[in-house]
Design a protein around this motif. Sequence first.
Motif, mmCIF file in Angstrom:
data_model
loop_
_atom_site.group_PDB
_atom_site.id
_atom_site.type_symbol
_atom_site.label_atom_id
_atom_site.label_comp_id
_atom_site.label_asym_id
_atom_site.label_seq_id
_atom_site.Cartn_x
_atom_site.Cartn_y
_atom_site.Cartn_z
ATOM 1 N N ARG A 91 0.833 -1.216 0.000
ATOM 2 C CA ARG A 91 0.000 0.000 0.000
ATOM 3 C C ARG A 91 0.860 1.255 0.000
ATOM 4 N NH1 ARG A 91 -4.305 -2.159 4.448
ATOM 5 N NH2 ARG A 91 -5.526 -3.432 3.021
ATOM 6 N N THR A 92 1.930 1.226 0.751
ATOM 7 C CA THR A 92 2.831 2.380 0.784
ATOM 8 C C THR A 92 3.398 2.642 -0.604
ATOM 9 O OG1 THR A 92 3.377 2.023 3.110
ATOM 10 C CG2 THR A 92 4.945 3.311 1.813
ATOM 11 N N LEU A 93 3.803 1.585 -1.285
ATOM 12 C CA LEU A 93 4.401 1.746 -2.610
ATOM 13 C C LEU A 93 3.373 2.100 -3.679
ATOM 14 C CD1 LEU A 93 7.019 -1.144 -2.566
ATOM 15 C CD2 LEU A 93 7.346 1.285 -2.021
ATOM 16 N N ASN A 94 2.109 1.901 -3.389
ATOM 17 C CA ASN A 94 1.052 2.290 -4.327
ATOM 18 C C ASN A 94 0.593 3.731 -4.122
ATOM 19 O OD1 ASN A 94 0.535 0.107 -6.132
ATOM 20 N ND2 ASN A 94 -0.181 -1.052 -4.373
ATOM 21 N N MET A 95 1.141 4.384 -3.111
ATOM 22 C CA MET A 95 0.790 5.782 -2.851
ATOM 23 C C MET A 95 1.869 6.696 -3.436
ATOM 24 S SD MET A 95 -0.592 5.463 1.127
ATOM 25 C CE MET A 95 0.530 6.686 1.632
ATOM 26 N N ARG A 96 1.464 7.915 -3.728
ATOM 27 C CA ARG A 96 2.443 8.917 -4.153
ATOM 28 C C ARG A 96 3.339 9.214 -2.956
ATOM 29 N NH1 ARG A 96 2.512 14.292 -3.488
ATOM 30 N NH2 ARG A 96 0.368 14.296 -2.765
ATOM 31 N N PRO A 97 4.662 9.128 -3.137
ATOM 32 C CA PRO A 97 5.542 9.367 -1.991
ATOM 33 C C PRO A 97 5.477 10.812 -1.503
ATOM 34 C CG PRO A 97 6.825 8.870 -3.969
ATOM 35 C CD PRO A 97 5.391 8.787 -4.346
ATOM 36 N N ARG A 98 5.583 10.948 -0.190
ATOM 37 C CA ARG A 98 5.670 12.258 0.453
ATOM 38 C C ARG A 98 7.042 12.351 1.118
ATOM 39 N NH1 ARG A 98 1.243 11.111 4.290
ATOM 40 N NH2 ARG A 98 2.369 12.608 5.551
ATOM 41 N N LYS A 99 7.346 13.478 1.703
ATOM 42 C CA LYS A 99 8.661 13.645 2.332
ATOM 43 C C LYS A 99 8.904 12.648 3.458
ATOM 44 C CE LYS A 99 9.540 18.462 1.236
ATOM 45 N NZ LYS A 99 9.739 19.812 1.771
ATOM 46 N N VAL A 100 7.865 12.204 4.105
ATOM 47 C CA VAL A 100 7.991 11.259 5.207
ATOM 48 C C VAL A 100 8.226 9.827 4.706
ATOM 49 C CG1 VAL A 100 5.498 10.808 5.414
ATOM 50 C CG2 VAL A 100 6.953 10.622 7.432
ATOM 51 N N THR A 101 7.891 9.549 3.470
ATOM 52 C CA THR A 101 7.891 8.180 2.955
ATOM 53 C C THR A 101 9.244 7.471 3.033
ATOM 54 O OG1 THR A 101 6.043 8.751 1.504
ATOM 55 C CG2 THR A 101 7.235 6.723 1.000
ATOM 56 N N PRO A 102 10.346 8.059 2.564
ATOM 57 C CA PRO A 102 11.596 7.282 2.618
ATOM 58 C C PRO A 102 12.022 6.940 4.040
ATOM 59 C CG PRO A 102 12.046 9.538 1.922
ATOM 60 C CD PRO A 102 10.551 9.369 1.943
ATOM 61 N N SER A 103 11.749 7.817 4.981
ATOM 62 C CA SER A 103 12.121 7.546 6.375
ATOM 63 C C SER A 103 11.299 6.413 6.966
ATOM 64 C CB SER A 103 11.951 8.808 7.230
ATOM 65 O OG SER A 103 12.836 9.811 6.802
ATOM 66 N N VAL A 104 9.983 6.444 6.754
ATOM 67 C CA VAL A 104 9.151 5.384 7.332
ATOM 68 C C VAL A 104 9.359 4.065 6.594
ATOM 69 C CG1 VAL A 104 7.441 6.956 8.323
ATOM 70 C CG2 VAL A 104 7.043 6.001 6.054
ATOM 71 N N LEU A 105 9.599 4.126 5.302
ATOM 72 C CA LEU A 105 9.848 2.903 4.540
ATOM 73 C C LEU A 105 11.144 2.240 5.008
ATOM 74 C CD1 LEU A 105 8.807 1.081 2.289
ATOM 75 C CD2 LEU A 105 9.978 2.554 0.649
ATOM 76 N N LEU A 106 12.185 3.030 5.188
ATOM 77 C CA LEU A 106 13.446 2.488 5.697
ATOM 78 C C LEU A 106 13.259 1.905 7.095
ATOM 79 C CD1 LEU A 106 16.468 1.943 5.636
ATOM 80 C CD2 LEU A 106 16.830 4.322 6.356
ATOM 81 N N ALA A 107 12.543 2.609 7.944
ATOM 82 C CA ALA A 107 12.307 2.113 9.302
ATOM 83 C C ALA A 107 11.577 0.775 9.268
ATOM 84 C CB ALA A 107 11.502 3.140 10.101
ATOM 85 N N PHE A 108 10.547 0.695 8.454
ATOM 86 C CA PHE A 108 9.765 -0.535 8.372
ATOM 87 C C PHE A 108 10.609 -1.684 7.823
ATOM 88 C CE2 PHE A 108 6.618 -3.556 7.009
ATOM 89 C CZ PHE A 108 5.643 -3.462 7.984
ATOM 90 N N LEU A 109 11.336 -1.424 6.740
ATOM 91 C CA LEU A 109 12.154 -2.476 6.127
ATOM 92 C C LEU A 109 13.301 -2.904 7.037
ATOM 93 C CD1 LEU A 109 12.305 -1.189 2.442
ATOM 94 C CD2 LEU A 109 10.906 -3.070 3.358
ATOM 95 N N SER A 110 13.853 -1.972 7.792
ATOM 96 C CA SER A 110 14.951 -2.301 8.705
ATOM 97 C C SER A 110 14.501 -3.256 9.803
ATOM 98 C CB SER A 110 15.516 -1.033 9.342
ATOM 99 O OG SER A 110 16.089 -0.204 8.374
ATOM 100 N N VAL A 111 13.266 -3.113 10.237
ATOM 101 C CA VAL A 111 12.764 -3.936 11.340
ATOM 102 C C VAL A 111 12.032 -5.182 10.836
ATOM 103 C CG1 VAL A 111 11.212 -3.966 13.339
ATOM 104 C CG2 VAL A 111 12.648 -1.966 12.897
ATOM 105 N N ALA A 112 11.157 -5.036 9.869
ATOM 106 C CA ALA A 112 10.344 -6.170 9.411
ATOM 107 C C ALA A 112 10.862 -6.800 8.122
ATOM 108 C CB ALA A 112 8.892 -5.725 9.214
ATOM 109 N N GLY A 113 11.855 -6.195 7.500
ATOM 110 C CA GLY A 113 12.359 -6.691 6.220
ATOM 111 C C GLY A 113 12.883 -8.112 6.273
ATOM 112 N N HIS A 114 13.573 -8.462 7.343
ATOM 113 C CA HIS A 114 14.105 -9.825 7.456
ATOM 114 C C HIS A 114 12.967 -10.847 7.436
ATOM 115 C CE1 HIS A 114 16.707 -13.125 8.636
ATOM 116 N NE2 HIS A 114 15.819 -13.431 9.557
ATOM 117 N N SER A 115 11.933 -10.593 8.207
ATOM 118 C CA SER A 115 10.788 -11.513 8.246
ATOM 119 C C SER A 115 10.035 -11.515 6.922
ATOM 120 C CB SER A 115 9.840 -11.136 9.386
ATOM 121 O OG SER A 115 10.472 -11.350 10.623
ATOM 122 N N LEU A 116 9.916 -10.347 6.303
ATOM 123 C CA LEU A 116 9.271 -10.285 4.989
ATOM 124 C C LEU A 116 10.060 -11.093 3.966
ATOM 125 C CD1 LEU A 116 8.275 -6.526 4.993
ATOM 126 C CD2 LEU A 116 6.675 -8.429 4.753
#
Length: 174
Positions: A91-116
């Motif tokens: 859903r995040t990647l289907n939205m138009r990115p905003r200034k907050v997007t790269p920070s929250v995406l990195l945070a999410f991938l850093s924590v949940a990326g291994h399990s994903l």
Amino acid sequence: MSRHPELHELLVASMHVACPMTVPVVVPRLADMSDEDYRVALGYKSDEDEGKYIERMTGIVTFYAAIVQVDSLPGMKNPVGIDVGWRWVARTLNMRPRKVTPSVLLAFLSVAGHSLHKTYKKQFAKLLQFVASDYSARMPDGCEGAVARLRVFLDGVFKSRSVPIPEGRELATS
């Protein structure tokens, strides 16, 4: 985990209220909305500058990712499991990115990326390729530092062909 499902529901609902990025959802700007009303709809606190907002959203998304990546145990299913994490990324990647997007995406991938990665393997690798090759290029001006950090993370993943295990994921047993 599922011994108290109502606690999970309350916790996640509280995160959704505090941080629309945990849904994620496109917040429309209505014609009669003032700038302040729109900022509130995006999750800003009064008198919060953009840097503090991004920092707070990133913290909440990090916590959300930590909950998402927890494995279910026998007899205790994580109601906000890795499938929810997959949908969050999609859903995040289907939205138009905003200034907050790269920070929250990195945070999410850093924590949940291994399990994903462990769960979705090649599909997750394709998703990361999309982020690196296409999505990161669409980020708005003003978030170049966050985009650079996201690209460094992705480069490390591509180079090692694995997503690092987040700190605290594998607890030592005594």
